[in-house]
Design an enzyme around this catalytic site. Structure first.
Site, PDB file in Angstrom:
ATOM      1  CD  GLU A   1     -32.467  31.773 -15.813  1.00 56.31           C
ATOM      2  OE1 GLU A   1     -32.995  31.632 -16.937  1.00 56.31           O
ATOM      3  OE2 GLU A   1     -32.965  31.362 -14.758  1.00 56.31           O
TER       4      GLU A   1
ATOM      5  CG  HIS B   1     -41.231  32.072 -19.254  1.00 52.11           C
ATOM      6  ND1 HIS B   1     -41.571  32.577 -18.023  1.00 52.11           N
ATOM      7  CD2 HIS B   1     -40.098  31.364 -19.039  1.00 52.11           C
ATOM      8  CE1 HIS B   1     -40.672  32.216 -17.118  1.00 52.11           C
ATOM      9  NE2 HIS B   1     -39.757  31.475 -17.721  1.00 52.11           N
TER      10      HIS B   1
ATOM     11  CG  HIS C   1     -33.915  27.058 -14.227  1.00 53.97           C
ATOM     12  ND1 HIS C   1     -34.885  26.620 -15.097  1.00 53.97           N
ATOM     13  CD2 HIS C   1     -33.667  28.345 -14.565  1.00 53.97           C
ATOM     14  CE1 HIS C   1     -35.218  27.606 -15.911  1.00 53.97           C
ATOM     15  NE2 HIS C   1     -34.478  28.665 -15.619  1.00 53.97           N
TER      16      HIS C   1
ATOM     17  CG  ASP D   1     -37.629  24.402 -13.038  1.00 59.84           C
ATOM     18  OD1 ASP D   1     -36.460  24.818 -13.097  1.00 59.84           O
ATOM     19  OD2 ASP D   1     -38.528  25.036 -12.444  1.00 59.84           O
TER      20      ASP D   1
ATOM     21  CD  GLU E   1     -35.659  30.247 -12.450  1.00 62.13           C
ATOM     22  OE1 GLU E   1     -35.391  31.451 -12.422  1.00 62.13           O
ATOM     23  OE2 GLU E   1     -36.477  29.768 -13.270  1.00 62.13           O
TER      24      GLU E   1
HETATM   25 ZN    ZN Z   1     -34.821  30.554 -16.519  1.00 63.67          ZN
END
Ligand code: ZN
Length: 381
Positions: A169, A354, A80, A82, A144
């Site tokens: 990922e 994150h 992804h 983003d 995503e």
């Molecule tokens: Zn991810």
């Protein structure tokens, strides 16, 4: 002539430099156009054909599919484009500047997961691309981190049929073959206010919500009956996440809201979950039909289990000397699976995703390149 592309670190830096934050808050949400243009330039320098499609109903967001080679099958490497938003107060480094220190690459998206494209570009630029006899595809999706609308839109019109899809990922280079899903709800109860001295003069929404919660907890326990031994928490989980209601001590509470989420195991569909909720709350909804609103929050992700039909799990386990595992977070795999069996395998740890000062541990660089190389040789030569 295939153009020479910049070095691995330079590409990494350029990918991190372009902000591509996805957010439900439209003041924070950003277009990924600049990133997609940059990425497609790199791939077209390597003689890939580029297809860029705008994802409808988004803030100027795009998917990119780069492809080289012809015929059936082949390999799709997917990521992804983003990132999530970042908290300025907690980052000690510039999120959009690749900082190399202590054997780490710091920056927003270094592991989740713009950096993955730097690995793909590096490996592809080092192999003899003219010798492939099955296509290599590289997909960069939009959104995503919010509603997965990029992946959902891509599968609607995709006509390619690769033999295998790898989502890069950050799995710490573990091979992930299944994960739980995610579905979340808001329940709103509207009662009728009145003076607290006469409870019968109103309808107390907290009391109705109390009954709802009691039944949801029954459901929470029922969900434990469906078992999936491969998961560390081997059943679907429910979390009552937040509750709000009432204001003044001497007033009958008229409005109460509850948010909760369920993470279903593979084998339970999102529709089955919805039916289970409806069944559990049926008598309460019947009694208070015009006072209860149940609506879904966010976009749901189905649980995922890679199909064994094409034997990809075994092939990659043997090829990369890995044992496939399960995880509790969601990916785009359940959508991409419509095109080909999909596995999740990428550099860096999910623990850094994150998080403030997100980083890639540089010890992942060598083994990741090796794995991508092996995958291309296995599926495209
Ligand atoms: Zn991810």
């Amino acid at each position: 002539m295939i153009k020479k592309i910049p070095s691995f670190t330079e590409i990494y830096r350029s990918l991190i430099q372009i902000p591509t934050i996805s957010s439900d808050n439209k003041h924070i949400d950003q277009s990924n156009k600049g990133f997609i243009d940059l990425l497609s330039n790199y791939f077209s320098d390597l003689k890939f054909s580029i297809q860029i499609n705008q994802v409808p109903c988004t803030n100027n967001k795009f998917n990119m599919l780069a492809s080289i080679g012809s015929g059936h099958g082949g390999l799709l490497l997917s990521g992804h484009s983003d990132t999530v938003n970042f908290d300025e107060k907690t980052w000690t480094k510039d999120p959009f500047m690749l900082t190399e220190v202590d054997n780490r690459f710091y920056g927003l998206g270094t592991v989740d997961m713009k950096g993955f494209f730097a690995f793909v570009l590096e490996v592809i630029s080092s192999i003899n691309i003219k010798k492939i006899n099955k296509p290599i595809y590289v997909l960069a999706t939009a959104n995503e981190e919010t509603d997965m609308s990029g992946a959902k839109y891509f599968i609607k019109s995709a006509i390619i049929k690769p033999d295998c899809i790898i989502v890069g990922e950050p799995t710490s280079l573990q091979l992930i073959s299944s994960h739980k899903g995610h579905i979340s709800y808001l329940i709103q109860v509207t009662g009728k206010t009145g003076h607290s001295s006469n409870p019968d003069s109103g309808i107390n929404s907290i009391e109705i919500m109390n009954n709802i919660i009691k039944h949801l907890i029954f459901l929470k326990n029922d969900l434990k009956k469906y078992n999936h031994k491969n998961f560390s928490i081997p059943y679907s989980t429910m979390n009552l996440s937040s509750i709000h209601g009432g204001d003044t001590i001497n007033r009958i509470c008229s409005l109460c809201t509850l948010k909760f989420e369920i993470r279903p195991i593979p084998g339970l569909t999102l529709t089955q979950i919805e039916i289970l909720i409806q069944e559990k709350l049926k008598s309460i909804i019947k009694k208070w039909s015009n006072r209860i609103i149940i609506k879904k929050l966010f976009s749901s992700v189905p649980p995922y289990q890679c199909s064994h039909k094409k034997n990809n799990i075994k092939i990659i386990e043997e090829l990369c000397n890995l044992n496939s595992k399960t995880v509790n977070y969601c990916t785009e795999a359940p959508f991409l699976e419509k095109i080909a069996p999909t596995l999740i395998l990428g550099p860096g740890s999910i623990k850094q995703a994150h998080q403030p000062d997100e980083y890639l541990d540089l010890s992942f660089i060598k083994p990741t390149k090796k794995i991508i190389n092996k995958l291309i040789y296995k599926f495209c030569y």
